[in-house]
Design a protein around this motif. Structure first.
Motif, PDB file in Angstrom:
ATOM      1  N   ARG A 152      47.451  32.522  47.118  1.00 15.04           N
ATOM      2  CA  ARG A 152      47.089  32.884  46.237  1.00 15.04           C
ATOM      3  C   ARG A 152      45.833  34.052  46.533  1.00 15.04           C
ATOM      4  N   THR A 153      44.707  33.283  47.189  1.00 13.54           N
ATOM      5  CA  THR A 153      43.937  33.685  46.940  1.00 13.54           C
ATOM      6  C   THR A 153      43.457  34.695  47.766  1.00 13.54           C
ATOM      7  N   SER A 154      44.219  34.499  48.935  1.00 15.79           N
ATOM      8  CA  SER A 154      43.540  35.642  49.318  1.00 15.79           C
ATOM      9  C   SER A 154      43.781  37.322  49.298  1.00 15.79           C
ATOM     10  N   ASN A 155      45.129  37.080  48.305  1.00 15.58           N
ATOM     11  CA  ASN A 155      46.370  38.005  48.177  1.00 15.58           C
ATOM     12  C   ASN A 155      45.267  38.666  46.731  1.00 15.58           C
ATOM     13  N   ALA A 156      44.654  37.681  45.907  1.00 15.83           N
ATOM     14  CA  ALA A 156      43.421  38.350  44.828  1.00 15.83           C
ATOM     15  C   ALA A 156      43.012  38.424  45.536  1.00 15.83           C
ATOM     16  N   ARG A 157      41.764  39.141  46.237  1.00 15.59           N
ATOM     17  CA  ARG A 157      40.652  39.190  46.977  1.00 15.59           C
ATOM     18  C   ARG A 157      41.161  40.162  47.486  1.00 15.59           C
ATOM     19  N   ASN A 158      42.535  40.874  47.890  1.00 19.95           N
ATOM     20  CA  ASN A 158      43.338  41.796  48.302  1.00 19.95           C
ATOM     21  C   ASN A 158      43.069  42.438  47.137  1.00 19.95           C
ATOM     22  N   ALA A 159      43.757  42.384  46.218  1.00 17.57           N
ATOM     23  CA  ALA A 159      43.951  43.077  45.001  1.00 17.57           C
ATOM     24  C   ALA A 159      42.890  43.147  44.182  1.00 17.57           C
ATOM     25  N   THR A 160      41.542  42.596  44.171  1.00 14.65           N
ATOM     26  CA  THR A 160      40.238  42.914  43.397  1.00 14.65           C
ATOM     27  C   THR A 160      39.115  43.623  44.696  1.00 14.65           C
ATOM     28  N   ARG A 161      40.164  44.302  46.159  1.00 18.15           N
ATOM     29  CA  ARG A 161      38.959  44.369  46.893  1.00 18.15           C
ATOM     30  C   ARG A 161      38.006  45.632  47.253  1.00 18.15           C
ATOM     31  N   ASP A 162      37.880  45.977  45.690  1.00 21.20           N
ATOM     32  CA  ASP A 162      36.623  46.661  45.350  1.00 21.20           C
ATOM     33  C   ASP A 162      35.264  46.964  44.470  1.00 21.20           C
TER      34      ASP A 162
END
Ligand SMILES: [Zn+2]
Length: 248
Positions: A152-162
């Motif tokens: 979940r946290t890796s996915n969220a990091r990907n979604a907020t990579r900006d």
């Protein structure tokens, strides 16, 4: 004399350095940001102390979990991670600081939720995110739900990579925290001598049937092998973070 020392150590006035065995007056150690003045050993410190060390005075404002998550476990997640907005050297950021002394800084479902919330807040407010990590890994008592927080946290990091993200690894950061969002930051910093890794050395040695060097999970070794960008002394951490924040 040794009896006097024992009494002074017991009531906390003097502290023995676990690295060089020097006896230090606790007040002096505190003034030195809990760094041994003899050998530079970095003592483990709590989230509140870290916030005081790096944030501009009085600038930290807590971000709380959303209401529907704020039950007992939510309150517990906020004990493991202190999240909020702050300024460091005048630059605004979203900051998360993990508290190892509370259940080993373990990441359960609500802690995962809280980390994701901080990532989203950073994105909404167009601020960099700093996470100061100290964790034994995922909360194994939550079974597969604990492990899922890595995803979940890796996915969220990907979604907020900006969102520019800085991780500061402190002693120890291991297991599912080092193996998920913490290592996905743009800048990876660590304190000197911090143990950073996934599985512990005994587990690796028994699985791989080999003997590991004693320093193989130390931040210095990780820097030499390209896993970290920089090792920062606790005295320089605020200045370094403020310098990086000005870049973004
Ligand atoms: Zn020492």
């Amino acid at each position: 004399m040794s009896e006097v020392l024992d009494v002074a150590k017991k009531d906390g006035r003097w502290t023995e350095c676990p690295s060089c065995s020097e006896i230090i007056i606790t007040k002096k150690l505190q003034e030195n940001m809990w760094v041994c003045p003899h050998c530079e050993f970095h003592f483990r410190i709590g989230a509140k102390q870290r916030i005081d060390l790096v944030c501009d005075e009085g600038s930290f404002t807590a971000i709380h979990l959303e209401e529907h998550d704020a039950d007992d476990l939510g309150a517990e997640a906020e004990e493991v991670l202190w999240g909020g907005t702050a300024t460091i050297g005048g630059s605004q950021c979203v900051l998360g600081v993990m508290e190892f002394s509370y259940k080993g800084g373990s990441m359960g479902v609500l802690l995962g939720q809280y980390i994701i919330l901080l990532m989203k807040k950073a994105q909404q407010s167009a601020c960099p995110l700093i996470v100061i990590c100290a964790s034994g890994g995922v909360r194994i008592q939550e079974g597969i739900w604990g492990l899922l927080q890595m995803l979940r946290t890796s996915n969220a990091r990907n979604a907020t990579r900006d969102v520019p993200m800085i991780t500061v690894f402190t002693d120890p950061t291991t297991g599912g925290v080092s193996a998920s969002f913490a290592s996905l930051a743009d800048i990876l910093l660590a304190e000197p001598g911090a143990r950073i890794g996934f599985a512990g050395p005994r587990v690796i040695e028994s699985t791989m049937k080999c003997t590991l060097p004693p320093d193989f999970q130390d931040s210095e070794k990780l820097l030499a092998n390209g896993f970290l960008d920089r090792i920062v002394h606790r005295h320089d951490l605020k200045n370094s973070l403020s310098l990086f924040l000005r870049w973004f």
